[in-house]
Enzyme design. Sequence first.
Site, PDB file in Angstrom:
ATOM      1  N   ASP A  13       0.819  -1.224   0.000  1.00 41.83           N
ATOM      2  CA  ASP A  13       0.000   0.000   0.000  1.00 41.83           C
ATOM      3  C   ASP A  13       0.845   1.264   0.000  1.00 41.83           C
ATOM      4  OD1 ASP A  13      -2.320  -1.645   0.286  1.00 41.83           O
ATOM      5  OD2 ASP A  13      -1.892  -1.790   2.430  1.00 41.83           O
ATOM      6  N   LYS A  16       2.234   2.201  -5.039  1.00 41.92           N
ATOM      7  CA  LYS A  16       2.907   1.713  -6.253  1.00 41.92           C
ATOM      8  C   LYS A  16       2.064   1.950  -7.492  1.00 41.92           C
ATOM      9  CE  LYS A  16       3.076  -2.347  -4.401  1.00 41.92           C
ATOM     10  NZ  LYS A  16       2.635  -1.987  -3.035  1.00 41.92           N
ATOM     11  N   GLY A  40      -4.269  -4.288  -4.199  1.00 43.04           N
ATOM     12  CA  GLY A  40      -5.189  -3.292  -4.745  1.00 43.04           C
ATOM     13  C   GLY A  40      -4.426  -2.022  -5.040  1.00 43.04           C
ATOM     14  N   HIS A  41      -4.448  -1.599  -6.284  1.00 48.23           N
ATOM     15  CA  HIS A  41      -3.764  -0.364  -6.655  1.00 48.23           C
ATOM     16  C   HIS A  41      -4.809   0.668  -7.042  1.00 48.23           C
ATOM     17  CE1 HIS A  41      -0.064  -2.473  -6.665  1.00 48.23           C
ATOM     18  NE2 HIS A  41      -0.278  -3.130  -7.779  1.00 48.23           N
ATOM     19  N   ARG A 142       1.853 -29.158  -6.344  1.00 49.47           N
ATOM     20  CA  ARG A 142       1.715 -29.675  -7.718  1.00 49.47           C
ATOM     21  C   ARG A 142       0.336 -30.252  -8.015  1.00 49.47           C
ATOM     22  NH1 ARG A 142       7.294 -32.429  -6.733  1.00 49.47           N
ATOM     23  NH2 ARG A 142       6.343 -32.277  -4.693  1.00 49.47           N
ATOM     24  N   GLN A 223       1.990  -5.870  -3.158  1.00 50.75           N
ATOM     25  CA  GLN A 223       2.344  -5.975  -1.734  1.00 50.75           C
ATOM     26  C   GLN A 223       3.722  -5.330  -1.463  1.00 50.75           C
ATOM     27  OE1 GLN A 223       1.129  -9.280  -3.003  1.00 50.75           O
ATOM     28  NE2 GLN A 223      -0.894  -8.913  -2.273  1.00 50.75           N
ATOM     29  N   THR A 299      -8.769  -3.554  -0.841  1.00 52.52           N
ATOM     30  CA  THR A 299      -9.394  -4.845  -1.103  1.00 52.52           C
ATOM     31  C   THR A 299     -10.399  -5.218  -0.012  1.00 52.52           C
ATOM     32  OG1 THR A 299      -7.355  -5.507  -2.179  1.00 52.52           O
ATOM     33  CG2 THR A 299      -8.866  -7.279  -1.645  1.00 52.52           C
TER      34      THR A 299
END
Length: 427
Positions: A13, A16, A40-41, A142, A223, A299
């Site tokens: 946060d 970015k 969340g940007h 996997r 993040q 978010t």
Amino acid sequence: MPAYAVIGAQWGDEGKGKVVDYLAGKAHCVARYAGGNNAGHTVVNEDGEFTLHLVPSGILRPQVTPVIGNGVVVDPDVLLGELKGLSDRGVDVHRLAVSDRAHVVMPYHVRLDSLEEKARGSKAIGTTGTGIGPAYMDKASRIGVRVGDLLDPEYLRGRLDPVIDFKNALMTKVYGADPIPADEVLEKCFAWGNDLKPYVRQTELVVQDSLARGEGVLLEGAQGTLLDLDHGTYPYVTSSNPSIGGACTGLGLSPREITGVTGVFKAYSTRVGGGPLTAEMEEDTAGLLREKAWEYGVTTGRARRIGWFDAVAGRYSATLNGFTSLVLTRLDVLDGFPSIKVCVGYDLDGQAVDRFPTSLATLEKCRPIYEEMPGWDGQTASATDMSQLPPEATAYVNRIEELIGCPIHLVSTGPRRWETIVKKPVL
Ligand code: GDP
């Protein structure tokens, strides 16, 4: 400008989204390499405010090819919803390339995320409940589903049947929850395959070809470094590698291609969820700042915890990532504070420590050693040149630069693109 990484230097946060959007003006490709829609940007440009969770911020620049790399985990419902929202607002989304090897966040991941977090009780990690952790667990075990698998129904059915049986046993027998019908999951996957098909690419080639043409590629982190699965404050971390190593594995990119790594710092600290935040503010001050700066998660809407700038954690982050430049965001939020503290060291049982401890138990015992600096009366909000800053704000910026040991190239003074001071061009 070859490959250039933009990395969250604290607990996420940091802003970015704005920085990537700003720098993307000079890029041809913006590639996201880790995390999922737990990030969340927020980007504010001349067309308004855009909140993005999975789509790289570069999508808002028309010349950019946005890439979701193999290191990202994709919830197709969220991605398709985001693309529709962007498209409805006139953004051309067809440029997006999604890695065929990115893992899919399945419906049972979302369910299990909440069930597991609830079962942790007072030891909850503070996950966003979006299924990201369980999707990365299946990748490592996997038994994950990759975006490319969604395009091959027969292969998918054979692969998924035993996995769904196992997940249903887990949900019913361990957590006492209802099972998810296998047919429902498969139907959903086939529909996702159809809808995502136009975007699915071998994205390492998209990035490598762009570099081969001499174009600029921005590597978009999500993040922050202190939430890194390996290098963060484990177990209070995210399930991927937001630090620089994640950019190579999460995109299929050689480290030799990366010529610059910029660290994005807030002018103070925030953290969502549990885990150590050594320089955490007293709640009185934190509450003021939280309301002024609206420090609530994009978010989840959760209140973020607030701290002073932590130079010990900052230096750790700078060394780990090899920052070649820094961006300091949200300086304007500190306008009007009578004095500002900076955490310059930790006190560990009476000993001064200037290196970030890696053990959680040690970190929890550390107390902040503060240096107090005078605040400023004037405003930094919307400043576009260092000469417009009050002298105390300039001193604060210089002190952070000195403590981290890396030059600050940009100072952000507001959410909009133009509210930016360029001390030195980043690219
Ligand atoms: P990210 O996850 O690192 O992209 O950060 P977010 O987008 O969640 O949070 C950053 C928030 O701060 C967004 O609402 C941005 O619009 C806003 N923002 C970014 N830079 C600045 C700044 O310099 N000042 C202020 N006041 N807000 C900013």
